[in-house]
Design a protein around this motif. Structure first.
Motif, PDB file in Angstrom:
ATOM      1  N   UNK A 172       0.853  -1.201   0.000  1.00  0.00           N
ATOM      2  CA  UNK A 172       0.000   0.000   0.000  1.00  0.00           C
ATOM      3  C   UNK A 172       0.882   1.243   0.000  1.00  0.00           C
ATOM      4  N   UNK A 173       0.275   2.353  -0.351  1.00  0.00           N
ATOM      5  CA  UNK A 173       0.962   3.645  -0.362  1.00  0.00           C
ATOM      6  C   UNK A 173       1.750   3.862   0.941  1.00  0.00           C
ATOM      7  N   UNK A 174       2.995   4.271   0.822  1.00  0.00           N
ATOM      8  CA  UNK A 174       3.802   4.556   2.010  1.00  0.00           C
ATOM      9  C   UNK A 174       4.605   3.364   2.510  1.00  0.00           C
ATOM     10  N   UNK A 175       4.281   2.146   2.051  1.00  0.00           N
ATOM     11  CA  UNK A 175       5.070   0.966   2.433  1.00  0.00           C
ATOM     12  C   UNK A 175       6.472   1.062   1.809  1.00  0.00           C
ATOM     13  N   UNK A 176       7.402   0.258   2.356  1.00  0.00           N
ATOM     14  CA  UNK A 176       8.760   0.197   1.797  1.00  0.00           C
ATOM     15  C   UNK A 176       9.009  -1.201   1.248  1.00  0.00           C
ATOM     16  N   UNK A 177       9.685  -1.262   0.101  1.00  0.00           N
ATOM     17  CA  UNK A 177       9.969  -2.555  -0.505  1.00  0.00           C
ATOM     18  C   UNK A 177      11.450  -2.611  -0.889  1.00  0.00           C
ATOM     19  N   UNK A 178      12.137  -3.673  -0.493  1.00  0.00           N
ATOM     20  CA  UNK A 178      13.539  -3.834  -0.892  1.00  0.00           C
ATOM     21  C   UNK A 178      13.690  -5.062  -1.802  1.00  0.00           C
ATOM     22  N   UNK A 179      14.226  -4.845  -3.000  1.00  0.00           N
ATOM     23  CA  UNK A 179      14.426  -5.930  -3.963  1.00  0.00           C
ATOM     24  C   UNK A 179      15.907  -6.268  -4.092  1.00  0.00           C
ATOM     25  N   UNK A 180      16.237  -7.527  -3.882  1.00  0.00           N
ATOM     26  CA  UNK A 180      17.620  -7.968  -4.101  1.00  0.00           C
ATOM     27  C   UNK A 180      17.591  -9.231  -4.976  1.00  0.00           C
ATOM     28  N   UNK A 181      17.360  -9.049  -6.276  1.00  0.00           N
ATOM     29  CA  UNK A 181      17.184 -10.208  -7.165  1.00  0.00           C
ATOM     30  C   UNK A 181      18.495 -10.950  -7.382  1.00  0.00           C
ATOM     31  N   UNK A 182      18.443 -12.175  -7.942  1.00  0.00           N
ATOM     32  CA  UNK A 182      19.689 -12.843  -8.319  1.00  0.00           C
ATOM     33  C   UNK A 182      20.463 -11.896  -9.223  1.00  0.00           C
ATOM     34  N   UNK A 183      21.752 -11.826  -9.033  1.00  0.00           N
ATOM     35  CA  UNK A 183      22.552 -10.872  -9.781  1.00  0.00           C
ATOM     36  C   UNK A 183      22.484 -11.071 -11.275  1.00  0.00           C
ATOM     37  N   UNK A 184      22.417  -9.959 -11.961  1.00  0.00           N
ATOM     38  CA  UNK A 184      22.456 -10.014 -13.414  1.00  0.00           C
ATOM     39  C   UNK A 184      23.872 -10.385 -13.845  1.00  0.00           C
ATOM     40  N   UNK A 185      24.023 -11.252 -14.866  1.00  0.00           N
ATOM     41  CA  UNK A 185      25.354 -11.447 -15.435  1.00  0.00           C
ATOM     42  C   UNK A 185      25.855 -10.102 -15.969  1.00  0.00           C
ATOM     43  N   UNK A 186      27.162  -9.996 -16.226  1.00  0.00           N
ATOM     44  CA  UNK A 186      27.702  -8.659 -16.447  1.00  0.00           C
ATOM     45  C   UNK A 186      27.324  -7.986 -17.761  1.00  0.00           C
ATOM     46  N   UNK A 187      26.687  -8.700 -18.676  1.00  0.00           N
ATOM     47  CA  UNK A 187      26.087  -8.013 -19.816  1.00  0.00           C
ATOM     48  C   UNK A 187      24.918  -8.827 -20.357  1.00  0.00           C
ATOM     49  N   UNK A 188      24.163  -8.194 -21.233  1.00  0.00           N
ATOM     50  CA  UNK A 188      22.915  -8.812 -21.683  1.00  0.00           C
ATOM     51  C   UNK A 188      23.169 -10.110 -22.453  1.00  0.00           C
ATOM     52  N   UNK A 189      24.228 -10.121 -23.272  1.00  0.00           N
ATOM     53  CA  UNK A 189      24.527 -11.317 -24.072  1.00  0.00           C
ATOM     54  C   UNK A 189      24.769 -12.527 -23.182  1.00  0.00           C
ATOM     55  N   UNK A 190      25.339 -12.287 -22.005  1.00  0.00           N
ATOM     56  CA  UNK A 190      25.662 -13.402 -21.105  1.00  0.00           C
ATOM     57  C   UNK A 190      24.422 -14.188 -20.697  1.00  0.00           C
ATOM     58  N   UNK A 191      23.244 -13.553 -20.779  1.00  0.00           N
ATOM     59  CA  UNK A 191      22.015 -14.273 -20.450  1.00  0.00           C
ATOM     60  C   UNK A 191      21.798 -15.460 -21.375  1.00  0.00           C
ATOM     61  N   UNK A 192      22.276 -15.315 -22.599  1.00  0.00           N
ATOM     62  CA  UNK A 192      22.002 -16.353 -23.582  1.00  0.00           C
ATOM     63  C   UNK A 192      23.164 -17.316 -23.744  1.00  0.00           C
ATOM     64  N   UNK A 193      24.310 -16.983 -23.156  1.00  0.00           N
ATOM     65  CA  UNK A 193      25.484 -17.815 -23.382  1.00  0.00           C
ATOM     66  C   UNK A 193      26.012 -18.481 -22.111  1.00  0.00           C
ATOM     67  N   UNK A 194      25.450 -18.141 -20.947  1.00  0.00           N
ATOM     68  CA  UNK A 194      25.987 -18.757 -19.734  1.00  0.00           C
ATOM     69  C   UNK A 194      24.855 -19.141 -18.794  1.00  0.00           C
ATOM     70  N   UNK A 195      25.217 -19.868 -17.761  1.00  0.00           N
ATOM     71  CA  UNK A 195      24.206 -20.286 -16.788  1.00  0.00           C
ATOM     72  C   UNK A 195      24.271 -19.439 -15.538  1.00  0.00           C
ATOM     73  N   UNK A 196      25.052 -18.364 -15.600  1.00  0.00           N
ATOM     74  CA  UNK A 196      25.317 -17.601 -14.381  1.00  0.00           C
ATOM     75  C   UNK A 196      24.112 -16.796 -13.903  1.00  0.00           C
TER      76      UNK A 196
END
Ligand SMILES: C[S@@+](CC[C@H](N)C(=O)[O-])C[C@H]1O[C@@H](n2cnc3c(N)ncnc32)[C@H](O)[C@@H]1O
Length: 274
Positions: A172-196
């Motif tokens: 609801x309005x005024x609440x706080x949310x903290x997101x700490x997702x699994x780290x992104x690999x260091x570039x976009x291409x790595x999404x398609x070429x690695x399992x990291x």
């Protein structure tokens, strides 16, 4: 302040002061949500009075439910396990069998977290935990004091096991949310070429960005951490009400020792940066 009970990959302890400095002064009185909970370093630091914690890992959330509701039982059962190679493999097999009680699964998870190699949590394609025995000097498996404090801190929060996007309807309005997702690999291409990427795809990263947009529209305050990836930063820059702060964090991110060391991370927030 309470130390997290579990070691968890991506634990955010070093960024905590930086994140807290972004929050409004009365943050302790606000409802708090943490959709990628893991070890929950920020939650245990600030001990919010109410809100929700969530992770897609079912066993992990069962663990926190048992810590909250049955601390004495997990203390008793986990204290009966010994740090010994043969016992480790016996208990690991047990953890991988169906139909144990919630306290048994939670006690075994605690044991494995303290005794498996590097405290890793990894399952194979069949969902079986497969991290080998780790070498430690006298590991503490049950820290009674910490478990009791954590149990108290969890008393007034809801413990969920959903995809992170639940928070759109939940906050609801005024609440706080903290997101700490699994780290992104260091570039976009790595999404398609690695399992990291840990099963967290580029599309998930965009879905997360869009979740932040929905929260912003509702007046929910959010902070998100991630690694500095140019393409990702560009996605967040498109939104006028978002601020991006680059910070250095110490993290072993590369298997080559020479590539370890401080790397840039980003904090994204819709809270006016002072
Ligand atoms: C970087 S870790 C969080 C670390 C945590 N902040 C700490 O201090 O230990 C990311 C977590 O996100 C969870 N996760 C992955 N995909 C998810 C999803 N779609 N929804 C919710 N949680 C997810 C993982 O199970 C993992 O525990």
């Amino acid at each position: 302040m309470i130390e997290p009970i579990l070691k968890w990959a991506g634990g955010k302890r070093s960024l905590i002061p930086e994140i807290i400095s972004l929050l409004p002064k009365d943050y302790r009185n606000k409802k708090y949500h943490e959709p990628f909970f893991g070890g929950g370093a920020l939650f245990f630091e600030i001990q919010p009075k109410s809100g929700s914690i969530n992770d897609i890992n079912r066993q992990l959330m069962n663990f926190y439910r048992v810590i909250r509701d049955k601390p004495e039982e997990i203390i008793e059962l986990a204290s009966s396990y010994k740090y010994e190679k043969e016992e480790f493999y016996k208990l690991r097999d047990k953890y991988n069998t169906p139909n144990l009680t919630d306290v048994e699964y939670a006690s075994l998870l605690l044991y494995l977290n303290k005794t498996a190699f590097n405290g890793l949590y990894r399952v194979n394609s069949k969902g079986l935990f497969n991290v080998p025995f780790g070498r430690y000097k006298n590991p503490t498996i049950v820290d009674e004091n910490r478990i009791k404090k954590a149990s108290k801190a969890l008393k007034n929060v809801e413990i969920l096991n959903k995809d992170f996007s639940y928070v759109i309807d939940y906050s609801k309005k005024g609440d706080i949310c903290y997101f700490d997702p699994p780290y992104s690999p260091l570039n976009k291409t790595a999404y398609f070429t690695s399992y990291s990427s840990d099963g967290f795809s580029w599309e998930d990263q965009i879905r997360l960005r869009d979740t932040c947009i929905s929260l912003d529209k509702k007046g929910v305050l959010f902070v998100l951490s991630n690694s500095y990836v140019k393409e990702l930063v560009e996605e967040y820059r498109k939104i006028d009400s978002f601020y991006i702060k680059t910070v250095k964090a110490n993290r072993a991110i590369n298997s080559k020792a020479s590539n370890r060391g401080p790397i840039n991370e980003i904090l994204v927030t819709n809270i006016l940066v002072k």
